[in-house]
Design an enzyme around this catalytic site. Structure first.
Site, short mmCIF file in Angstrom:
data_model
loop_
_atom_site.label_atom_id
_atom_site.label_comp_id
_atom_site.label_asym_id
_atom_site.label_seq_id
_atom_site.Cartn_x
_atom_site.Cartn_y
_atom_site.Cartn_z
N TYR A 241 2.29 14.47 -10.79
CA TYR A 241 3.75 14.27 -10.73
C TYR A 241 4.59 15.67 -11.70
CZ TYR A 241 1.71 9.81 -9.68
OH TYR A 241 0.99 8.99 -9.14
N SER B 195 -2.39 4.63 -8.10
CA SER B 195 -2.14 6.00 -7.26
C SER B 195 -3.27 6.80 -7.33
CB SER B 195 -1.14 6.84 -8.21
OG SER B 195 -0.01 6.17 -8.30
N VAL C 132 -1.69 4.21 -12.67
CA VAL C 132 -1.19 3.40 -13.83
C VAL C 132 -2.02 2.41 -14.37
CG1 VAL C 132 1.41 3.86 -13.58
CG2 VAL C 132 0.09 1.93 -12.34
N LYS D 206 -4.22 7.33 -3.47
CA LYS D 206 -3.21 8.32 -2.71
C LYS D 206 -3.76 9.46 -2.10
CE LYS D 206 0.90 6.97 -5.45
NZ LYS D 206 2.12 7.27 -6.43
N TYR E 146 0.26 -0.55 1.36
CA TYR E 146 0.31 0.24 0.27
C TYR E 146 -0.11 -0.56 -1.12
CZ TYR E 146 2.16 2.91 -3.79
OH TYR E 146 2.20 3.58 -4.80
#
Ligand code: DON
Length: 464
Positions: free
Chosen positions: A243, A66, A261, A69, A191
């Protein structure tokens, strides 16, 4: 040993402090990630001058996951602009886990580009360009942020592609609401590839530093994205990057950040530092446990919390006085009396809006009651941003309209090119090479036409 090793020592100290933390678990829903070494722990810091410091396993490679992103969000923003991207993906914190079905009721638009749903849509917004498929553009963008050519960990990619049904399900769901512009399988495949791009903690710190430096990579000097886009990305990282713990993170650490992660974590101190950590043991929100603790401690130690007013500049105005007290002032009574009516203001450093306000206030305070001319000495000013210039020009224009003329000592054109200054202030500001020369000229003008060999330039039309 060198003086700047003290920075490395600070990182080493934090590394030692948190290396014994063994809480958390490796992510195992992407099976290949369990092959990482849970003992790995690296820290890195990159300054706005491109100086790089690290401790521990800062050169150990891992996949971005992530952490990719925000950088792909930046690329989508470059292609479509904020309004174009916002049609497809929002910018509201979801308050939910990274893999939640956080879609806006009614439109199906994902809450933000940091959760998986929004990131899949964001990736799908990056168009293929002539001769270069979207993933090529993404990889080259990530590489430019890192300042070196990154590559894909094919094993991790294959592992996620083989098990990533939840993301495929999310993509189909979004597609069913009309919020995914391309084929779901294709979008998710790209992705997964972007998540499997391999980097180190040092790379992450450079990437964060590039955002912190307004989109310019401080190591390579390359402008990767426009500064406005870097600011937009940092804003979304601040509110959504962590998040459902984004609020707590902003409260305690006070920096835009992004976790992944595989154990990577980066944070940006705008205009200050890029920070990064790598350690694969994760907490319940998918954030590296040691990374979280170490970056929180670093932010505290370096005073990086955004709300702590880091930008208050030291002193902008170094002198507010009258020309009779300058060392060069002549001793005669009349000459001194004239110079008493000439204000002198000197400024230093980089001028932004805040600093420009100080300069204008000092101009008002300088000089005598009868509003004689004022010398504005900008020789020690290192630069002025566009907001500062607009304000300074407007202020000088107001002074002129009130009958108070300014003479600038500005050999470096810090006030902008003469044409622009003329257009904005409605006058050709007399420019001098030294404070003494400027003060002398102001005194001659005050002395009257008989004594003044040179007249002030006439105001021109315009000027706000
Ligand atoms: O899509 C996924 O689930 C992973 N490729 C990335 C998730 C992730 O890194 C969440 N962040 N902490």
């Amino acid at each position: 040993m060198s003086a700047s090793e003290a920075v490395t020592d600070a990182l080493r100290e934090l590394h030692a402090r948190f290396a014994d933390v063994h809480e958390g678990r490796q992510a195992d829903y992407i099976p290949e990630l369990t092959r990482s070494d849970p003992g790995d722990f690296g820290l890195a810091l990159v300054s706005m001058d491109g100086h790089s410091y690290s401790a521990g396993a800062a050169d150990a490679p891992f996949t971005l996951q992530s952490v990719s992103k925000p950088f792909v969000y930046a690329l989508a923003l470059v292609s479509l602009g904020l309004d174009g991207v916002s049609r497809w993906v929002g910018a509201e914190p979801s308050g939910e886990a990274f893999n939640a079905i956080s879609l806006e009721p009614g439109t199906g638009r994902p809450a933000n580009a940091m959760v998986n749903a929004g990131a899949i849509v964001t990736t799908a917004l990056v168009p293929d360009s002539r001769g270069e498929p979207a993933f090529g553009r993404i990889l080259s963008c990530l590489s430019r942020f890192a300042g070196r050519k990154l590559d894909v960990d094919e094993d991790v990619y294959g592992s996620e592609a083989a098990t990533g049904d939840r993301n495929r399900a999310l993509a189909y769901l979004i597609r069913s609401t009309g919020s995914l512009p391309v084929d779901p399988v294709q979008a998710v495949d790209t992705y997964f590839r972007q998540c499997a791009v391999r980097a180190t903690a040092v790379d992450l710190a450079v990437m964060a530093a590039t955002l912190a430096y307004g989109g310019v990579n401080p190591v390579t000097g390359e402008r990767v994205v426009p500064s406005g886009i870097a600011a937009q990305v940092l804003a979304v990282m601040a509110t959504c990057g962590m998040y459902d713990s984004s609020g707590d993170w902003l409260l305690r650490v006070g920096l835009p950040a992004k976790s992944g992660v595989s154990g990577g974590l980066l944070a940006a101190g705008p205009a200050r530092f890029g920070l990064a950590a790598y350690s694969p043991l994760l907490d319940a929100s998918g954030t590296s446990v040691r990374g979280r603790a170490a970056l929180a401690a670093l932010s505290e130690r370096l005073g990086l919390h955004l709300m702590k007013n880091p930008a208050l500049p030291g002193s902008t105005v170094t002198l507010v006085t009258t020309a009779d007290v300058l060392p060069s002032a002549p001793s005669g009574r009349l000459a001194r009396a004239l110079r008493e009516r000439v204000g002198v203001v000197a400024a230093q450093g980089a001028l932004d809006f805040t600093a420009a306000e100080r300069v204008l206030y000092a101009l008002d305070e300088s000089g005598s009651e009868d509003a004689g001319p004022v010398v504005l000495d900008l020789r020690e000013v290192t630069g002025a941003d566009s907001d500062a210039l607009v304000l300074l020009h407007a202020g000088l224009s107001r002074l002129a309209r009130e009958g108070r003329r300014a003479a600038v000592v500005d050999p470096g054109d810090r006030l902008g090119p003469p044409d622009l200054v003329r257009e904005r202030t409605g006058q050709d500001l007399p420019r001098f090479g030294s404070r003494e020369e400027a003060a002398e000229q102001c005194a001659r003008v005050l002395a009257g036409p008989g004594r003044a060999p040179t007249r002030w330039p006439r105001p021109t039309r315009g000027g706000r």
